[in-house]
Design a protein around this motif. Structure first.
Motif, PDB file in Angstrom:
ATOM      1  N   ASN A 143       0.817  -1.217   0.000  1.00 39.46           N
ATOM      2  CA  ASN A 143       0.000   0.000   0.000  1.00 39.46           C
ATOM      3  C   ASN A 143       0.847   1.261   0.000  1.00 39.46           C
ATOM      4  N   TYR A 144       1.971   1.211  -0.698  1.00 41.11           N
ATOM      5  CA  TYR A 144       2.870   2.369  -0.712  1.00 41.11           C
ATOM      6  C   TYR A 144       2.270   3.459  -1.599  1.00 41.11           C
ATOM      7  N   PRO A 145       2.280   4.731  -1.143  1.00 44.32           N
ATOM      8  CA  PRO A 145       1.635   5.807  -1.914  1.00 44.32           C
ATOM      9  C   PRO A 145       2.548   6.379  -3.002  1.00 44.32           C
ATOM     10  N   MET A 146       2.048   6.422  -4.235  1.00 42.74           N
ATOM     11  CA  MET A 146       2.702   7.090  -5.359  1.00 42.74           C
ATOM     12  C   MET A 146       1.737   8.160  -5.884  1.00 42.74           C
ATOM     13  N   HIS A 147       2.151   8.892  -6.930  1.00 39.63           N
ATOM     14  CA  HIS A 147       1.324   9.985  -7.424  1.00 39.63           C
ATOM     15  C   HIS A 147       1.550  10.171  -8.922  1.00 39.63           C
ATOM     16  N   GLY A 148       0.469  10.427  -9.657  1.00 41.60           N
ATOM     17  CA  GLY A 148       0.567  10.712 -11.081  1.00 41.60           C
ATOM     18  C   GLY A 148      -0.133  12.009 -11.426  1.00 41.60           C
ATOM     19  N   LYS A 149       0.516  12.831 -12.259  1.00 38.95           N
ATOM     20  CA  LYS A 149      -0.094  14.082 -12.701  1.00 38.95           C
ATOM     21  C   LYS A 149       0.180  14.282 -14.180  1.00 38.95           C
ATOM     22  N   PHE A 150      -0.900  14.481 -14.964  1.00 41.22           N
ATOM     23  CA  PHE A 150      -0.798  14.633 -16.418  1.00 41.22           C
ATOM     24  C   PHE A 150      -0.862  16.113 -16.787  1.00 41.22           C
ATOM     25  N   LYS A 151      -0.014  16.520 -17.728  1.00 41.78           N
ATOM     26  CA  LYS A 151      -0.118  17.864 -18.303  1.00 41.78           C
ATOM     27  C   LYS A 151       0.459  17.831 -19.710  1.00 41.78           C
ATOM     28  N   ARG A 152       0.115  18.866 -20.484  1.00 44.42           N
ATOM     29  CA  ARG A 152       0.673  18.973 -21.821  1.00 44.42           C
ATOM     30  C   ARG A 152       1.887  19.901 -21.800  1.00 44.42           C
ATOM     31  N   THR A 153       2.888  19.562 -22.600  1.00 47.32           N
ATOM     32  CA  THR A 153       4.071  20.397 -22.712  1.00 47.32           C
ATOM     33  C   THR A 153       3.801  21.536 -23.692  1.00 47.32           C
ATOM     34  N   TYR A 168       5.377  11.071 -12.699  1.00 47.84           N
ATOM     35  CA  TYR A 168       5.124   9.961 -11.773  1.00 47.84           C
ATOM     36  C   TYR A 168       6.059  10.137 -10.582  1.00 47.84           C
ATOM     37  N   SER A 169       5.495  10.171  -9.382  1.00 47.77           N
ATOM     38  CA  SER A 169       6.265  10.583  -8.202  1.00 47.77           C
ATOM     39  C   SER A 169       6.201   9.569  -7.082  1.00 47.77           C
ATOM     40  N   ASP A 170       7.361   9.349  -6.446  1.00 46.86           N
ATOM     41  CA  ASP A 170       7.448   8.638  -5.178  1.00 46.86           C
ATOM     42  C   ASP A 170       7.238   9.679  -4.092  1.00 46.86           C
ATOM     43  N   THR A 171       6.121   9.596  -3.372  1.00 44.11           N
ATOM     44  CA  THR A 171       5.739  10.648  -2.433  1.00 44.11           C
ATOM     45  C   THR A 171       6.491  10.582  -1.107  1.00 44.11           C
ATOM     46  N   LYS A 172       7.212   9.502  -0.876  1.00 49.92           N
ATOM     47  CA  LYS A 172       7.921   9.309   0.399  1.00 49.92           C
ATOM     48  C   LYS A 172       6.974   9.320   1.588  1.00 49.92           C
ATOM     49  N   GLY A 173       5.672   9.193   1.320  1.00 45.16           N
ATOM     50  CA  GLY A 173       4.692   9.170   2.397  1.00 45.16           C
ATOM     51  C   GLY A 173       4.416  10.522   3.021  1.00 45.16           C
ATOM     52  N   VAL A 174       4.796  11.632   2.340  1.00 46.55           N
ATOM     53  CA  VAL A 174       4.560  12.967   2.880  1.00 46.55           C
ATOM     54  C   VAL A 174       3.737  13.780   1.885  1.00 46.55           C
ATOM     55  N   ILE A 175       3.119  14.860   2.346  1.00 50.42           N
ATOM     56  CA  ILE A 175       2.270  15.675   1.480  1.00 50.42           C
ATOM     57  C   ILE A 175       3.054  16.804   0.819  1.00 50.42           C
TER      58      ILE A 175
END
Length: 526
Positions: A143-153, A168-175
């Protein structure tokens, strides 16, 4: 008549105007073209011949079948990503005079932790990551938290006129986003028969920024992602990462037990009562553990050990200083696989510390250390070991449908059924749960706020259901227990709760039987 200079100037203007018009007319609103592959995610990665290192790592951590059958979104690192990570690691190892390591030889547990961060549960296309804050994602294991955010260049001079990219980000479990480790995609939304594949840029180093410190640490760092909470249990086989003379000192040439962390020299084997133990100990050896003491005060410290003779001696150090009261002399227990407890009282100071277990005279095998705060509620944040429910007996500290302790390993005179936790980590777990049973815990929430909550459970079926209450109010809703493959093969159920500062009574309530449970851990959301 135009002279030559005027004619030349006119030609230049025409060229510039034409070039400007061509550039402007060349703009178009970029749209990602959905790509489809007629095969599984595994077939796609195999067919491309640039993910061979990733597939080797996947095979080593037993996730190949997942690529073939499971419904997942994969962020795929290329061979270049692995090449960069391994070369950098081995350059450092050469400087240190250490042998080189490769995917087949790096520590399995650490490789498993990192590989899983590239597998996201369920299928997500890029368009669901277009929210302003992106999308929180959960990895296949732990249940490790990761994060994805899409945008156009940007392209052709137009903002957001170019190809779409997922960060695509490894959140390290912090906000706090400035503490995340990020990678970007070069291809996305590749649809396979069982999921999505997004390809990460070649400059992304496998493991984000954790590969080298996990595989080749030069400082002592926690074995798990977080320090051990105290009060709580420290499984002594889970000493810090860092290697010999850094995280531990062991005089043997290899792990003589070989049952856990086989690449290290600490000798670990199975214990007769279940779980693991550190054996073949020698006087002068030691092991380090990063711990988080959540509250200053007195603690009962219990060491579980087995010994063939009298006069075994150990003591603890915190940050290089001996812990007063921690030195214990261990009477013989009747054999190295015949375990008993010895308890002493120690004074500990709140904060993060490096705890060392030092073998003053070694003639023992070691299982785990357990710390229980004296004369105070259990602090939150922290870990609630569920065998430490409130005193008072049936109807006050707990409710159990019979008066017999089926496990009979802890608090034998009471009705809650407690057994040893029979895998890594040590300590106890509560089993033989029946529908309607409950246990109370007086806790002290240090600060009002949201807390990530992790419950360790084991089950052979999917019927188990439970919830948590604070002062009689359900704060989690009913949580369903998955089939973990066995009552002592635990998995983490993750949720979040909002708690108010102060002393409360937490109740663990069994809505439906069918599981064992070990602990509940509360970590601040930030």
């Amino acid at each position: 008549m135009l002279n030559i200079q005027q004619l030349l100037a006119l030609c230049i203007c025409v060229v510039l105007l034409y070039g400007g018009c061509k550039k402007d007319s060349g703009y178009y609103g970029y749209q990602n073209q959905l790509q489809e592959f007629d095969g599984t995610t595994y077939d796609f990665l195999k067919n491309e011949h640039q993910y061979d290192s990733f597939l080797l790592a996947v095979e080593r951590v037993h996730l190949t079948d997942t690529l073939k059958n499971g419904l997942y979104t994969v962020f795929a690192p290329t061979d270049a990503s692995f090449k960069q990570a391994i070369e950098n690691m081995n350059t450092l190892r050469t400087i240190q005079g250490r042998a080189h390591m490769y995917i087949n030889t790096v520590p399995y547990e650490q490789l498993d932790t990192l590989v899983c961060r590239y597998f996201v549960r369920d299928t997500f296309s890029s368009h669901v990551m277009t929210l302003q804050d992106g999308l929180g994602l959960t990895t296949i294991r732990y249940n490790y938290p990761m994060h994805g955010k899409f945008k156009r260049t940007d392209a052709e001079g137009h903002v957001s006129g170019g190809p779409g990219v997922i960060t695509y980000s490894d959140t390290k479990g912090v906000i706090y986003t400035n503490r995340w480790s990020n990678a970007t995609t070069v291809a996305l939304d590749i649809v396979t028969k069982n999921g999505y594949v997004n390809v990460l840029e070649k400059d992304h180093m496998f493991g984000f920024d954790e590969f080298i410190p996990r595989m080749n640490p030069t400082v002592s760092s926690p074995w798990n992602d977080y320090p051990f909470y105290i009060p709580g249990v420290v499984g002594l086989e889970q000493y810090n990462r860092g290697g010999n003379k850094v995280a531990y000192l062991d005089f043997s040439l290899n792990n003589q037990g070989g049952q856990y962390r086989p690449a290290d020299q600490v000798d670990i084997t199975t214990a007769g009562e279940g779980g693991l133990k550190v054996g073949w100990t020698e006087t002068g050896e030691w092991m380090d553990y990063t711990v988080e003491v959540t509250q200053t005060g007195e603690y009962d410290m219990t060491l579980r050990y087995g010994s063939g003779g009298d006069d075994g001696r150990v003591h603890l150090e915190m940050d290089g200083r001996p812990v007063v009261g921690s030195s214990v002399v261990m009477p013989g227990s009747g054999g190295y696989d015949n375990f008993r407890d010895i308890t002493t009282t120690v004074q500990l100071t709140a904060g993060r510390h490096l705890m060392k277990v030092y073998f003053d005279f070694a003639n023992f095998d070691l299982r785990f250390l357990k710390f229980v705060i004296k004369n105070a509620p259990m602090p939150i944040p922290g870990v609630i070991a569920l065998e430490d429910y409130d005193p008072g007996g049936e109807g006050v500290g707990y409710h159990d449908t019979n008066t017999r302790n089926e496990g009979n390993k802890y608090r034998q005179s009471e009705g809650i059924d407690i057994d040893f936790a029979k895998n890594e980590g040590g300590g106890y777990q509560v089993g033989w749960n029946s529908t309607g049973e409950w246990m109370n815990y007086t806790v002290n929430v240090k600060e009002t706020g949201s807390y990530n909550t992790f419950i360790l459970v084991g089950s052979e079926g999917t019927n188990g259901i439970f919830h948590l209450e604070f002062d009689g109010k359900d704060v989690t809703g009913q949580l369903k227990v998955p089939n973990t493959g066995g009552y002592h093969k635990r998995q983490t159920i993750a949720t979040s709760v909002f708690l108010t500062k102060g002393v409360h009574v937490m109740r663990f309530f069994v809505d439906h039987d069918g599981f064992d449970v070990k602990s509940v851990t509360f970590r601040p959301l930030n």
